[in-house]
Design a protein around this motif. Structure first.
Motif, short mmCIF file in Angstrom:
data_model
loop_
_atom_site.label_atom_id
_atom_site.label_comp_id
_atom_site.label_asym_id
_atom_site.label_seq_id
_atom_site.Cartn_x
_atom_site.Cartn_y
_atom_site.Cartn_z
N MET A 72 113.18 -2.72 -6.01
CA MET A 72 113.79 -2.97 -7.01
C MET A 72 113.65 -4.22 -7.79
SD MET A 72 118.01 -2.93 -7.21
CE MET A 72 117.92 -1.08 -6.71
N ILE A 73 113.47 -5.26 -7.03
CA ILE A 73 113.02 -6.63 -7.30
C ILE A 73 111.65 -6.92 -7.18
CG2 ILE A 73 113.62 -8.92 -6.89
CD1 ILE A 73 115.90 -8.11 -5.35
N THR A 74 111.16 -7.35 -8.20
CA THR A 74 109.61 -7.68 -8.47
C THR A 74 109.37 -9.38 -8.49
OG1 THR A 74 107.57 -7.67 -9.61
CG2 THR A 74 109.52 -7.18 -10.90
N ALA A 75 108.64 -10.07 -7.92
CA ALA A 75 108.28 -11.21 -8.12
C ALA A 75 107.36 -11.51 -8.63
CB ALA A 75 108.29 -12.02 -6.46
N GLY A 76 106.43 -10.55 -9.13
CA GLY A 76 105.12 -10.93 -9.83
C GLY A 76 105.37 -10.88 -11.34
N VAL A 77 105.23 -12.01 -11.77
CA VAL A 77 105.45 -12.23 -13.14
C VAL A 77 104.19 -12.99 -13.64
CG1 VAL A 77 108.04 -11.99 -13.14
CG2 VAL A 77 106.97 -14.19 -13.20
N LYS A 78 104.03 -12.72 -14.79
CA LYS A 78 102.97 -13.42 -15.66
C LYS A 78 103.30 -14.66 -15.90
CE LYS A 78 100.78 -9.07 -17.30
NZ LYS A 78 100.18 -8.28 -18.44
N PRO A 79 102.46 -15.46 -15.50
CA PRO A 79 102.91 -17.14 -15.95
C PRO A 79 102.62 -17.24 -17.70
CG PRO A 79 100.85 -17.07 -15.11
CD PRO A 79 101.20 -15.84 -14.85
N THR A 130 125.34 -3.50 -5.72
CA THR A 130 125.68 -3.06 -4.43
C THR A 130 124.44 -3.49 -3.46
OG1 THR A 130 126.76 -1.20 -5.27
CG2 THR A 130 125.88 -1.03 -3.37
N ALA A 131 123.07 -3.20 -4.09
CA ALA A 131 121.89 -3.63 -3.29
C ALA A 131 121.84 -4.95 -2.97
CB ALA A 131 120.68 -3.00 -4.13
N SER A 132 121.97 -5.89 -3.98
CA SER A 132 122.12 -7.29 -3.74
C SER A 132 123.24 -7.96 -4.50
CB SER A 132 120.63 -7.81 -4.30
OG SER A 132 120.50 -9.41 -4.47
N LYS A 133 124.01 -8.58 -3.66
CA LYS A 133 125.21 -9.35 -4.19
C LYS A 133 125.04 -10.96 -4.27
CE LYS A 133 128.39 -5.97 -2.40
NZ LYS A 133 129.55 -5.62 -1.43
N GLY A 134 123.70 -11.41 -3.89
CA GLY A 134 123.46 -12.70 -4.07
C GLY A 134 123.49 -13.42 -5.62
N PRO A 135 123.14 -14.62 -5.74
CA PRO A 135 123.31 -15.27 -6.99
C PRO A 135 121.85 -15.41 -7.47
CG PRO A 135 123.32 -16.99 -5.35
CD PRO A 135 123.41 -15.67 -4.47
N ASP A 136 120.99 -14.61 -7.04
CA ASP A 136 119.42 -14.76 -7.47
C ASP A 136 119.19 -14.00 -8.57
OD1 ASP A 136 118.88 -16.66 -5.52
OD2 ASP A 136 118.28 -15.15 -3.99
N ILE A 137 118.44 -14.47 -9.52
CA ILE A 137 117.87 -13.64 -10.75
C ILE A 137 117.05 -12.65 -10.26
CG2 ILE A 137 116.59 -13.76 -12.97
CD1 ILE A 137 117.78 -16.54 -13.38
N LEU A 138 117.32 -11.34 -10.71
CA LEU A 138 116.44 -9.94 -10.33
C LEU A 138 115.74 -9.68 -11.45
CD1 LEU A 138 119.39 -8.02 -8.38
CD2 LEU A 138 117.77 -9.83 -7.62
N HIS A 139 114.34 -9.44 -11.21
CA HIS A 139 113.37 -8.89 -12.16
C HIS A 139 113.21 -7.58 -11.89
CE1 HIS A 139 111.60 -12.83 -13.48
NE2 HIS A 139 111.89 -13.05 -12.26
N MET A 140 113.08 -6.68 -12.92
CA MET A 140 113.00 -5.07 -12.68
C MET A 140 112.08 -4.49 -13.66
SD MET A 140 116.08 -2.27 -12.64
CE MET A 140 116.55 -2.86 -10.87
N MET A 141 111.42 -3.65 -13.25
CA MET A 141 110.38 -2.73 -14.22
C MET A 141 110.66 -1.32 -13.92
SD MET A 141 106.69 -4.96 -14.12
CE MET A 141 106.52 -4.57 -12.16
N GLU A 142 110.13 -0.44 -14.41
CA GLU A 142 110.31 1.16 -14.38
C GLU A 142 109.79 1.50 -12.86
OE1 GLU A 142 109.28 5.21 -16.50
OE2 GLU A 142 108.43 3.37 -16.90
N ALA A 143 108.96 0.98 -12.38
CA ALA A 143 108.53 1.19 -11.01
C ALA A 143 109.54 0.75 -10.06
CB ALA A 143 107.21 0.68 -10.64
N GLU A 144 110.27 -0.16 -10.15
CA GLU A 144 111.42 -0.47 -9.30
C GLU A 144 112.55 -0.16 -9.59
OE1 GLU A 144 109.39 -2.96 -10.73
OE2 GLU A 144 107.90 -3.00 -8.96
N PRO A 197 113.21 -1.65 -23.18
CA PRO A 197 111.85 -1.81 -23.84
C PRO A 197 110.72 -1.92 -22.65
CG PRO A 197 113.41 -3.41 -24.62
CD PRO A 197 114.16 -2.81 -23.58
N GLY A 198 110.88 -2.43 -21.39
CA GLY A 198 109.87 -2.23 -20.50
C GLY A 198 110.18 -3.34 -19.30
N TYR A 199 110.72 -4.41 -19.73
CA TYR A 199 111.09 -5.20 -18.58
C TYR A 199 112.40 -5.75 -18.59
CZ TYR A 199 106.09 -5.70 -17.91
OH TYR A 199 104.91 -5.51 -17.88
N GLY A 200 113.33 -5.71 -17.45
CA GLY A 200 114.78 -6.05 -17.63
C GLY A 200 114.74 -7.26 -16.36
N LEU A 201 116.15 -7.95 -16.70
CA LEU A 201 116.27 -9.15 -15.93
C LEU A 201 117.75 -9.51 -15.63
CD1 LEU A 201 114.82 -11.95 -14.72
CD2 LEU A 201 115.65 -12.88 -16.77
#
Length: 257
Positions: free
Chosen positions: A1-8, A96-110, A124-128
């Motif tokens: 669900m969370i992806t850490a790989g982002v394009k710089p 429910t899956a993550s109650k922490g304060p960290d920012i979550l990246h999401m794509m369709e695959a996750e 559109p494609g990428y959620g945050l």
């Protein structure tokens, strides 16, 4: 669900830092939560570009569900439309899956399987997901941002800083919470004090007052003289008991003489 790989992307510039300072100054000037929620979903675009932004908060501090309070470029939010309902269910699943304060990246695959069929229609494609964490540790809500490009690391860092300022301002304009902070009392302590105050009202307290008063006879009887004349002397004192036959006053005897 969370992806850490982002394009710089390109690192933040002095102009971006200047905009960040301007936004922080503007949110400190807000007076109501209505002003802030409009600001969150629309003015954040000045610092981090996105296609759409939604502000979601729990109805009360004790509930875990999240509801859409504001959306970018939308004056009035209709929570009955499919987009809003889908977003609320998605964010609830994320929390429910993550109650922490960290920012979550999401794509369709996750994206969870139950939300994936509608992902392309509503995203559109990428959620945050950017939680609004108060310095006290409480998560007051969050921003759901979507766009068609990956999120850069520096954008995530800036949003983390900005979300903390948003959370502080959101709680600061909450009048009920502000009063509770000023007094430094928990909900339990406030209930105990309220019960003690009500109990104190039940204690009988003797009361006295000073006021003008007039004493009158219960069954007055008027005693009149059988003749006309001028009283020369009163032989009894005021408010004294007199027996039957006692002389009360003496007339001037000039006329009789």
């Amino acid at each position: 669900m969370i992806t850490a790989g982002v394009k710089p992307h390109s690192p933040p510039t002095n102009q971006a830092l200047s905009v960040l300072l301007q936004l922080e100054g503007m949110i400190r000037a807000a007076q109501t939560q209505q002003e802030l929620q409009f600001f969150f979903v629309n003015e954040t675009r000045r610092l981090v570009p996105y296609r759409q932004a939604m502000l979601l908060t729990p109805p009360t501090s004790s509930t875990q569900s999240y509801q859409v309070r504001a959306a970018s470029s939308v004056p009035v939010v209709d929570r009955t439309v499919p987009l809003m309902q889908w977003t609320e269910r998605l964010i609830q699943n994320l929390r429910t899956a993550s109650k922490g304060p960290d920012i979550l990246h999401m794509m369709e695959a996750e994206c969870p399987a139950e939300f994936r069929p509608d992902w392309k229609e509503f995203t559109p494609g990428y959620g945050l997901w950017c939680p609004l964490k108060h310095p006290g540790g409480q998560i007051l809500g969050g921003l759901w941002l979507t766009r068609d490009q990956p999120w850069a690391d520096h954008e995530t860092t800036v949003l983390q800083r900005l979300s903390e300022a948003y959370a502080y301002a959101w709680r600061a304009v909450d009048r009920s919470a502000s009063r509770r902070w000023r007094w430094g009392l928990s909900r339990t302590t406030m209930w105990i004090l309220a019960a003690a105050a009500l109990g104190a009202l039940a204690i009988p307290v003797p009361m006295s007052t000073l006021a003008p008063a007039k004493i009158v006879a219960k069954n007055p009887l008027i005693v009149s003289a059988p003749i006309d004349g001028v009283i020369a002397e009163i032989l009894v004192l005021p408010n004294t008991v007199v027996p039957e036959g006692q002389v009360l006053f003496r007339f001037e005897d000039t006329t009789f003489r």
